[in-house]
Design an enzyme around this catalytic site. Structure first.
Site, short mmCIF file in Angstrom:
data_model
loop_
_atom_site.label_atom_id
_atom_site.label_comp_id
_atom_site.label_asym_id
_atom_site.label_seq_id
_atom_site.Cartn_x
_atom_site.Cartn_y
_atom_site.Cartn_z
N GLY A 38 0.95 -1.22 0.24
CA GLY A 38 0.27 0.01 -0.14
C GLY A 38 0.85 1.02 -0.40
N ALA A 39 2.09 1.16 -0.98
CA ALA A 39 3.16 2.60 -0.68
C ALA A 39 2.21 3.28 -1.61
CB ALA A 39 4.25 1.60 -1.20
N ASN A 40 1.72 3.58 -2.63
CA ASN A 40 1.49 4.56 -3.49
C ASN A 40 1.14 5.81 -2.92
OD1 ASN A 40 -1.06 2.36 -3.82
ND2 ASN A 40 -2.38 4.39 -4.32
N THR A 41 0.54 5.65 -1.02
CA THR A 41 -0.11 6.70 -1.14
C THR A 41 -0.47 6.65 0.44
OG1 THR A 41 -2.41 8.10 -0.53
CG2 THR A 41 -3.20 5.44 -0.64
N GLY A 42 -1.14 7.88 1.23
CA GLY A 42 -0.69 7.58 2.69
C GLY A 42 0.71 7.00 3.53
N GLY A 44 2.02 4.27 3.43
CA GLY A 44 2.70 3.72 3.05
C GLY A 44 3.81 4.46 2.71
N SER A 167 -3.80 -0.27 14.74
CA SER A 167 -4.08 1.16 15.19
C SER A 167 -5.32 0.85 16.57
CB SER A 167 -5.76 0.46 14.08
OG SER A 167 -6.38 1.48 14.38
N TYR A 193 -13.43 -3.85 11.08
CA TYR A 193 -12.61 -2.73 11.10
C TYR A 193 -11.72 -3.92 12.27
CZ TYR A 193 -8.94 0.76 10.92
OH TYR A 193 -7.68 0.69 10.51
#
Length: 334
Positions: A38-42, A44, A167, A193
């Protein structure tokens, strides 16, 4: 003669002066390879960008390849000469996870860091391509499978780490509901979640227990507090607005606990890092405490067994669970 940092300040003195751990404290990562999901945003992206700036080679393991390529370009702009690769990975598909792991094993004989960051949050009830409830399937089972398939690339590597992002929601209506893991009888966005984030911690603790006698690899966990990222897109509009404007911190700050867990030389297995202020919601990273339920070894082991059965992934044979007296699993966790 004492060692100095890049600014010429004695390191011991700098540690006293700088009690707040920041990206400036992150040691050089030259020669290390980090796989970040998930490194394309946020979170990550922020994590990957700092690691690249410190010299690490990066694999951005992402579902959307075009977004991954754009993220790699942005990282290259801030870290000229950085070695940044993009790997297709869909954590909602075991076939995709196996294909990605096969490619990573073929290309990279050693992996220093695996950062299990990608996730979904507060989604309506949906299922993965394998029939798992989306939040549990993505956040826990997907990363469980990926870790199991890549761990042999890490076990011989001194200082290698598996970092899994949990989280503060692991405390919120969270239990491992073995009688309805996929939310087929009753579904709550918040409960599902919370279950997935509790599972992230239990996975970390059980993995570290199995690693402790067999490898230099360690398993640690981190949480970003309340970070303003795309994860909030499934929240009600007014809640998302208040969250972003009044409560949360920037993604770059939320990434610091992950970076510390991944690189601080003082980190040991089974530790958990998170923001140090405002009830763990924001601030600079420090050691955090997870819920009492997260430390239930009986539930950890049961979750591990169920996860192996659901994913079909077993971990390297040398990681046999050590003998210990299991804690009683109370009815709330059953």
């Amino acid at each position: 003669m004492s060692s100095t940092d890049s600014h010429g300040t004695p390191i011991g003195r700098r540690m006293v002066m700088n009690a707040k751990w920041t990206s400036d404290d992150l040691p050089g990562q030259q020669g290390r390879l980090a796989v970040v999901t998930g490194a394309n945003t946020g979170l990550g992206f922020e994590t990957a960008q700092v690691l690249a700036a410190r010299g690490a080679s990066l694999v951005l393991a992402v579902r959307n390849i075009e977004k991954g390529k754009r993220a790699a370009e942005r990282i290259a702009e801030t870290a000229p000469g950085a070695n940044v690769m993009v790997q297709p990975l869909d954590l909602t598909s075991l076939d995709s996870i196996r294909a990605a792991a096969d490619e990573l094993r073929a290309k990279h004989p050693r992996i220093d860091l695996l950062i299990n960051n990608a996730g979904v949050m507060l989604t309506p009830r949906q299922t993965t391509s394998d029939g798992f409830e989306l939040q549990f399937g993505t956040n826990h089972l997907g990363h469980f499978a990926l870790t199991g398939l890549l761990l042999e690339q890490m076990l011989p590597v001194p200082g290698s780490r598996v970092v899994t992002v949990s989280s503060i929601a692991h405390r919120v209506r969270a239990r491992i509901n073995f009688h309805d893991l996929q939310g087929e009888r009753s579904y709550s966005r918040v409960g599902a979640y919370g279950q997935s984030k509790l599972a992230n911690l239990m996975f970390t603790y059980e993995l570290q227990r199995r690693l402790s006698g067999a490898a230099t690899t360690i398993a640690v966990a981190a949480h970003p507090g309340l970070a303003d990222t795309e994860l909030t897109r499934n929240s009600p509009a007014i809640a998302a607005y208040l969250y972003a404007r009044l409560i949360s911190q920037k993604a770059a700050m939320g990434a610091l606990p992950v970076l510390r867990a991944a690189t601080d030389p003082g980190v040991v297995g089974a530790q958990y890092y998170g923001p140090g202020g405002f009830f763990g919601a924001r601030g600079y990273p420090k050691l955090a405490e997870s819920s009492r339920r997260s430390h239930d070894t009986a539930i950890q082991r049961r979750l591990w067994k169920v996860s192996e059965e659901l994913t079909g992934v077993t971990f390297p044979a040398e990681l046999t669970p050590p003998l210990l007296t299991l804690q009683h699993a109370g009815p709330a966790a059953a």
